[in-house]
Design a protein around this motif. Sequence first.
Motif: not given
Length: 287
Positions: A28-32, A40-41, A46-48, A87-88
Amino acid sequence: MSLIEKLHRIRPYPTLRIESDAGGEAHWLYMHADNDRPCFRTELMHDMWSYLSSITLRDSQRATGKLRHVVLASDASAFNLGGDLALFSRLIRDGNRERLLDYARRCVEGVHHFHTGLGGDVRTIALVQGDALGGGLELALSCHTIVAEEGVDMGLPEVLFGLFPGMGAYSFLCKRVSPQLAERIILEGRIYSSDELHRLGVVDILVPKGQGATAVQDLIRRQQRAPHAHLALNAVRGISQPVGYDELMGITEVWVDTALALDERSLRTMDRIVKAQARRSMAEAAG
């Protein structure tokens, strides 16, 4: 406390919270997890990618009939609000095509890896308990199954600042709905509820608020009762409904060129959205 104990407590992926079962069958991957803007910084990407690479098996490592699952979820109130608009905006103003294309390529590599089941032995599940917008919805669409809670906002609003979702939305949507409906969803830029997208066939499983995690656990248990069948369907999906890397890269290059042609008015709209995202993150962290 020994040095070894200290090292074990260090989180190697600052933007992620990861939970895996003892057998390595469900991740289970919990973002943020860092409470920063839920988009999507580059740090999150990178971590994902680093973590997914660490659990992707070579062909020689895969045991016959062993099915694994990867669940994508979020520690923020939003699932994911999409690309890094700050960033964009900067790269577009600088005319930096190389860096913008590099960002887009990394996104494409990620969604393609999810779509192909990390090489074929994984069923991927998006657990959407909060807003999934733009690239956040694209990420969910790349998974085998989307489980969403009722009343969640989901959509592709990029047209509001003159862009389109260029990291897989069209290709993945066309595997779930007609191309005509996919184009309408993209070009209208409206925000749908998860209930609406379930009726349209975009969301696979819709459950009441607070029951998403339980629904995912039930889904994993059901699929683990027939691992050979689900592994076979992964292969069949790749033959019958492929979304190739070259297809995704071709589309994202169109996205890059479209982004670089945006005018200052569109970029100011991006800037306003970034400020709103930052305020939301600060309020969430304070609360």
